[in-house]
Design a protein around this motif. Structure first.
Motif, PDB file in Angstrom:
ATOM      1  N   LEU A  93     -55.583  46.018-157.487  1.00 27.96           N
ATOM      2  CA  LEU A  93     -56.560  45.797-158.555  1.00 27.96           C
ATOM      3  C   LEU A  93     -57.892  46.434-158.188  1.00 27.96           C
ATOM      4  O   LEU A  93     -58.304  46.437-157.030  1.00 27.96           O
ATOM      5  CB  LEU A  93     -56.750  44.297-158.805  1.00 27.96           C
ATOM      6  CG  LEU A  93     -55.518  43.529-159.276  1.00 27.96           C
ATOM      7  CD1 LEU A  93     -55.853  42.045-159.448  1.00 27.96           C
ATOM      8  CD2 LEU A  93     -54.990  44.109-160.586  1.00 27.96           C
ATOM      9  N   THR A  94     -58.569  46.966-159.196  1.00 28.68           N
ATOM     10  CA  THR A  94     -59.882  47.552-158.959  1.00 28.68           C
ATOM     11  C   THR A  94     -60.892  46.470-158.624  1.00 28.68           C
ATOM     12  O   THR A  94     -60.729  45.309-158.995  1.00 28.68           O
ATOM     13  CB  THR A  94     -60.368  48.318-160.197  1.00 28.68           C
ATOM     14  OG1 THR A  94     -60.432  47.408-161.310  1.00 28.68           O
ATOM     15  CG2 THR A  94     -59.435  49.458-160.544  1.00 28.68           C
ATOM     16  N   ASN A  95     -61.955  46.863-157.915  1.00 29.19           N
ATOM     17  CA  ASN A  95     -62.999  45.912-157.540  1.00 29.19           C
ATOM     18  C   ASN A  95     -64.294  46.156-158.303  1.00 29.19           C
ATOM     19  O   ASN A  95     -65.373  45.860-157.819  1.00 29.19           O
ATOM     20  CB  ASN A  95     -63.251  45.965-156.033  1.00 29.19           C
ATOM     21  CG  ASN A  95     -63.711  47.349-155.564  1.00 29.19           C
ATOM     22  OD1 ASN A  95     -63.762  48.304-156.342  1.00 29.19           O
ATOM     23  ND2 ASN A  95     -64.052  47.448-154.293  1.00 29.19           N
ATOM     24  N   ASP A  96     -64.154  46.732-159.514  1.00 26.16           N
ATOM     25  CA  ASP A  96     -65.337  47.007-160.333  1.00 26.16           C
ATOM     26  C   ASP A  96     -65.545  45.971-161.426  1.00 26.16           C
ATOM     27  O   ASP A  96     -66.345  46.165-162.345  1.00 26.16           O
ATOM     28  CB  ASP A  96     -65.229  48.400-160.964  1.00 26.16           C
ATOM     29  CG  ASP A  96     -63.973  48.545-161.837  1.00 26.16           C
ATOM     30  OD1 ASP A  96     -63.223  47.556-161.988  1.00 26.16           O
ATOM     31  OD2 ASP A  96     -63.744  49.653-162.356  1.00 26.16           O
ATOM     32  N   GLY A  97     -64.806  44.860-161.340  1.00 25.50           N
ATOM     33  CA  GLY A  97     -64.931  43.800-162.329  1.00 25.50           C
ATOM     34  C   GLY A  97     -63.919  43.872-163.454  1.00 25.50           C
ATOM     35  O   GLY A  97     -63.749  42.918-164.201  1.00 25.50           O
ATOM     36  N   THR A  98     -63.201  45.021-163.576  1.00 24.40           N
ATOM     37  CA  THR A  98     -62.228  45.161-164.665  1.00 24.40           C
ATOM     38  C   THR A  98     -60.829  44.710-164.251  1.00 24.40           C
ATOM     39  O   THR A  98     -59.973  44.487-165.110  1.00 24.40           O
ATOM     40  CB  THR A  98     -62.141  46.630-165.131  1.00 24.40           C
ATOM     41  OG1 THR A  98     -61.667  47.447-164.047  1.00 24.40           O
ATOM     42  CG2 THR A  98     -63.522  47.138-165.568  1.00 24.40           C
ATOM     43  N   ASN A  99     -60.584  44.610-162.946  1.00 23.55           N
ATOM     44  CA  ASN A  99     -59.283  44.170-162.420  1.00 23.55           C
ATOM     45  C   ASN A  99     -58.111  44.965-162.994  1.00 23.55           C
ATOM     46  O   ASN A  99     -57.062  44.407-163.307  1.00 23.55           O
ATOM     47  CB  ASN A  99     -59.074  42.674-162.683  1.00 23.55           C
ATOM     48  CG  ASN A  99     -59.927  41.826-161.761  1.00 23.55           C
ATOM     49  OD1 ASN A  99     -60.147  42.172-160.609  1.00 23.55           O
ATOM     50  ND2 ASN A  99     -60.412  40.709-162.278  1.00 23.55           N
ATOM     51  N   ARG A 100     -58.295  46.276-163.106  1.00 27.39           N
ATOM     52  CA  ARG A 100     -57.197  47.146-163.530  1.00 27.39           C
ATOM     53  C   ARG A 100     -56.298  47.435-162.337  1.00 27.39           C
ATOM     54  O   ARG A 100     -56.768  47.573-161.206  1.00 27.39           O
ATOM     55  CB  ARG A 100     -57.745  48.455-164.092  1.00 27.39           C
ATOM     56  CG  ARG A 100     -58.507  48.319-165.408  1.00 27.39           C
ATOM     57  CD  ARG A 100     -59.153  49.645-165.777  1.00 27.39           C
ATOM     58  NE  ARG A 100     -60.163  50.024-164.813  1.00 27.39           N
ATOM     59  CZ  ARG A 100     -60.219  51.208-164.200  1.00 27.39           C
ATOM     60  NH1 ARG A 100     -59.310  52.136-164.464  1.00 27.39           N
ATOM     61  NH2 ARG A 100     -61.181  51.480-163.334  1.00 27.39           N
ATOM     62  N   LYS A 101     -55.011  47.574-162.579  1.00 24.87           N
ATOM     63  CA  LYS A 101     -54.084  47.940-161.511  1.00 24.87           C
ATOM     64  C   LYS A 101     -53.907  49.449-161.520  1.00 24.87           C
ATOM     65  O   LYS A 101     -53.417  50.021-162.499  1.00 24.87           O
ATOM     66  CB  LYS A 101     -52.737  47.251-161.682  1.00 24.87           C
ATOM     67  CG  LYS A 101     -51.738  47.602-160.578  1.00 24.87           C
ATOM     68  CD  LYS A 101     -50.450  46.814-160.677  1.00 24.87           C
ATOM     69  CE  LYS A 101     -50.638  45.401-160.163  1.00 24.87           C
ATOM     70  NZ  LYS A 101     -49.330  44.703-159.977  1.00 24.87           N
ATOM     71  N   ILE A 102     -54.349  50.093-160.435  1.00 28.10           N
ATOM     72  CA  ILE A 102     -54.238  51.542-160.313  1.00 28.10           C
ATOM     73  C   ILE A 102     -53.829  51.883-158.881  1.00 28.10           C
ATOM     74  O   ILE A 102     -53.911  51.047-157.985  1.00 28.10           O
ATOM     75  CB  ILE A 102     -55.566  52.259-160.648  1.00 28.10           C
ATOM     76  CG1 ILE A 102     -56.684  51.782-159.720  1.00 28.10           C
ATOM     77  CG2 ILE A 102     -55.958  52.049-162.108  1.00 28.10           C
ATOM     78  CD1 ILE A 102     -57.988  52.546-159.879  1.00 28.10           C
ATOM     79  N   PHE A 103     -53.371  53.113-158.682  1.00 34.27           N
ATOM     80  CA  PHE A 103     -53.056  53.567-157.331  1.00 34.27           C
ATOM     81  C   PHE A 103     -54.344  53.553-156.494  1.00 34.27           C
ATOM     82  O   PHE A 103     -55.422  53.871-157.002  1.00 34.27           O
ATOM     83  CB  PHE A 103     -52.476  54.971-157.343  1.00 34.27           C
ATOM     84  CG  PHE A 103     -51.113  55.066-157.997  1.00 34.27           C
ATOM     85  CD1 PHE A 103     -50.400  53.927-158.335  1.00 34.27           C
ATOM     86  CD2 PHE A 103     -50.544  56.301-158.269  1.00 34.27           C
ATOM     87  CE1 PHE A 103     -49.142  54.005-158.928  1.00 34.27           C
ATOM     88  CE2 PHE A 103     -49.296  56.399-158.864  1.00 34.27           C
ATOM     89  CZ  PHE A 103     -48.590  55.245-159.193  1.00 34.27           C
ATOM     90  N   GLN A 104     -54.207  53.212-155.221  1.00 34.82           N
ATOM     91  CA  GLN A 104     -55.372  53.049-154.365  1.00 34.82           C
ATOM     92  C   GLN A 104     -55.398  54.093-153.250  1.00 34.82           C
ATOM     93  O   GLN A 104     -54.695  53.970-152.250  1.00 34.82           O
ATOM     94  CB  GLN A 104     -55.381  51.643-153.756  1.00 34.82           C
ATOM     95  CG  GLN A 104     -55.612  50.521-154.756  1.00 34.82           C
ATOM     96  CD  GLN A 104     -57.009  50.566-155.356  1.00 34.82           C
ATOM     97  OE1 GLN A 104     -57.927  51.135-154.782  1.00 34.82           O
ATOM     98  NE2 GLN A 104     -57.161  49.964-156.530  1.00 34.82           N
TER      99      GLN A 104
END
Length: 590
Positions: free
Chosen positions: A406-417
């Motif tokens: 999950l992204t840590n920008d507040g949007t909690n999108r699941k993306i490749f890291q």
């Protein structure tokens, strides 16, 4: 009217005499901020106002563009400047800040009662200034509040802040200030190796096993039980004997309070490379790094045993870089900032002579590193490359991403890291393979940076992969980002001696020292022929040396709940260009 004219003239003269006197240091703007604490961290307490620490200020480098242009020119085999690496003095001159930047930052320090002449450290180029401050001072200077944050998984405590600001006019003069919003610590930094169960009884008969291996017939057992004999055969280094050992060196950067053990190296040599028995390596301790020779680290022993196994008798240097002790709420003792890449890079860049090859097996999720911090560190790797060093980094062991992704920008999108420093365009990133014949190992880290644009040196190689991929994974990765890994090597079942016992270890942290060993041999060959070392590898390996690698065309690197990328013909974000063939590369670079 005459009186008014005189008054204006006096003001103009005063302004010219003291150009900084009227600056408004209270006109601040945010430099970096998190919307929430990085995953795994929570606010624990408030640090004492008189707690002291070393604040590092990175001033903008006046001729950074010229440095990077020079890096690409001296690294491009088709350029007239190829191989004409820069001296330390030439690099220092290019990274030096503009006098206006020095003047502005020093005036700001003086405004806060700090004498710039009392700085704890200034880099040779002047682009880094380290000052000792209290929490109270730092909070005033950066318009912020520090907290003691706890990382439960590693039981680490650090002093950090969720955001920091600088006077608006300093934004054009300062790249980054630390410690501020970079939360990674030596304890939570991921070394990429992990212990594997023993899969074969081969270890007990290593000497006879080694005698049976030839470059033309690598046994399938090397795919699960990897020894120096396996790697030397797989990557065609068995017949090469280094000659330039008075000049050529290989450096291993180590963290996590780890060090490499001398006795274990001798046991390793006795088992796996008898002609190297008695060979040693140098210990260099940076910033309080350890070397007690008790309780050696898995990662440290893996790194030094396999760089030595491939490059012997090339001199090896293990750099043990220390970190700060756990934060003590009652302590008024100055501590370092626990930001290891800066400690090691500032140390190594300050040396007059440096190794021609480096390997590092540590990294973080890119999104956990503030972009200004990542960019500053990446540019420091560019300095090393410009001076003629080849820098290998492990690609990581989480495929396209570990955890919940999950992204840590507040949007909690699941993306490749993507991982950093693997995503830095100025290092050579090494993925992993397994088995014989080789296929991609499932944990091989790979993907595309969200911080760094795709460099021109790899565009032609990456384009076919993206075209074939089409819209698959659309939105999960940044197709215009720096793509990695660049190359790969075996990553499973490495036989490592730890505390006198042989243990099976896996991870791309085994791959990176393996490739570094091969590169060190190539550098040895070039230096022995009176030629310069390879330096920054990527422009070379993506062009005229591309055919010096064994293309890996099967396997994938799942993660983030997805199947991950798939290895195929040509470059791919699982194994890069493939695994090295020393003899082919020797012919291509010679």
């Amino acid at each position: 009217m005459l009186w008014l004219s005189t008054f204006v003239l006096v003001l103009v003269q005063l302004s010219a005499a003291k150009p900084l006197a009227g600056k408004r240091w209270d006109d601040v703007a945010v430099k970096h901020a998190w919307v929430e604490p990085p995953r795994g961290w929570e606010l624990h307490s408030t640090p004492p106002e008189d707690h002291l620490f070393d604040m590092r200020i990175a001033l903008k480098q006046n001729k950074l563009d010229e440095l990077i242009s020079s890096l690409f020119e001296v690294s491009d085999p088709t350029h007239a400047r190829y191989g004409k690496h820069l001296s330390k003095e030439e690099v220092d001159a290019l990274v030096a800040p503009h006098p206006d930047s020095v003047e502005a930052v020093e005036a700001w320090l003086e405004h806060h009662g700090i004498n710039p002449a009392d700085a704890e450290f200034r880099s040779a180029g002047g682009e880094w200034i380290t000052i000792r401050v209290s929490i109270a001072q730092a909070e005033r200077m950066l318009n912020t509040k520090y907290g003691v944050y706890h990382h439960a998984a590693s039981d680490s405590y650090v002093v950090r802040t969720m955001e920091y600001s600088l006077p608006a006019e300093l934004h054009s003069h300062v790249d980054v200030v630390t410690p501020t919003t970079y939360f990674s610590t030596l304890r939570s930094m991921r070394a990429t190796s992990f212990v594997l169960p023993q899969t074969s009884s081969l270890v007990g008969d290593a000497e006879s096993f080694a005698a049976d291996i030839s470059p033309l017939a690598v046994p399938a057992s090397c795919g699960s039980t990897v020894t120096p004999a396996c790697l030397r055969a797989m990557y065609n280094t068995t017949s090469y004997v280094p000659k330039a050992t008075a000049t050529n060196k290989l450096g291993v950067a180590g963290y996590l309070a780890e060090f490499a053990n001398d006795a274990d190296l001798q046991t390793f040599f006795q088992k796996f490379r008898t002609d190297a028995v008695g060979g040693t390596f140098s210990h260099v301790q940076v910033n309080g790094g350890q070397n007690s020779q008790t309780n050696p680290g898995i990662e440290a022993n893996l790194d030094i045993q396999y760089t030595e196994a491939i490059s012997f008798p090339t001199p090896n240097i293990y750099y043990s870089t220390g970190g700060s002790p756990p934060f003590n709420q009652d302590s008024n003792t100055p501590t370092n900032t626990n930001e290891p890449y800066l400690d090691w890079l500032n140390f190594i860049l300050n040396q007059t002579t440096i190794p021609q090859t480096f390997t590092t097996s540590y990294g973080d999720d890119e999104q956990t590193v503030p972009q200004d911090y990542a960019t500053t560190v990446c540019n420091m790797f560019a300095q090393l490359g410009a001076r003629g060093s080849s820098i290998m980094f492990s690609s990581g062991d989480s495929g396209v991403g570990g955890g919940d992704c999950l992204t840590n920008d507040g949007t909690n999108r699941k993306i490749f890291q993507p991982a950093f420093p693997a995503s830095c365009p100025f290092v050579t990133t090494v993925g992993g393979t397994t088995r014989v014949p080789e296929v991609a190992v499932s944990f091989s880290g790979g993907g595309f940076s969200r911080y760094f644009a795709q460099p021109s040196y790899q565009a032609a190689s990456v384009a076919p992969f993206l075209k074939n991929l089409g819209t698959k994974f659309s939105g999960l990765f940044n197709a215009t980002g720096r793509a990695y890994p660049d190359v790969s090597a075996a990553a499973n079942g490495f036989q490592v001696v730890i505390g006198g016992r042989t243990t099976s270890v896996g991870g791309t942290s085994a791959s990176s020292p393996t490739v570094a060993g091969v590169v060190a041999l190539l550098n040895d060959f070039l230096i022995s022929e009176g030629k310069p070392p390879l330096g920054f590898l990527n422009p070379l390996i993506y062009s005229t040396a591309k055919t010096g690698f064994n293309d890996i065309t099967s396997g994938s690197n799942p993660g983030c709940g997805q199947t991950g990328f798939t290895a195929g013909a040509g470059w791919d974000p699982v194994t890069g260009l493939g695994t090295p063939d020393f003899l082919r590369l020797q012919a291509l670079v010679g």
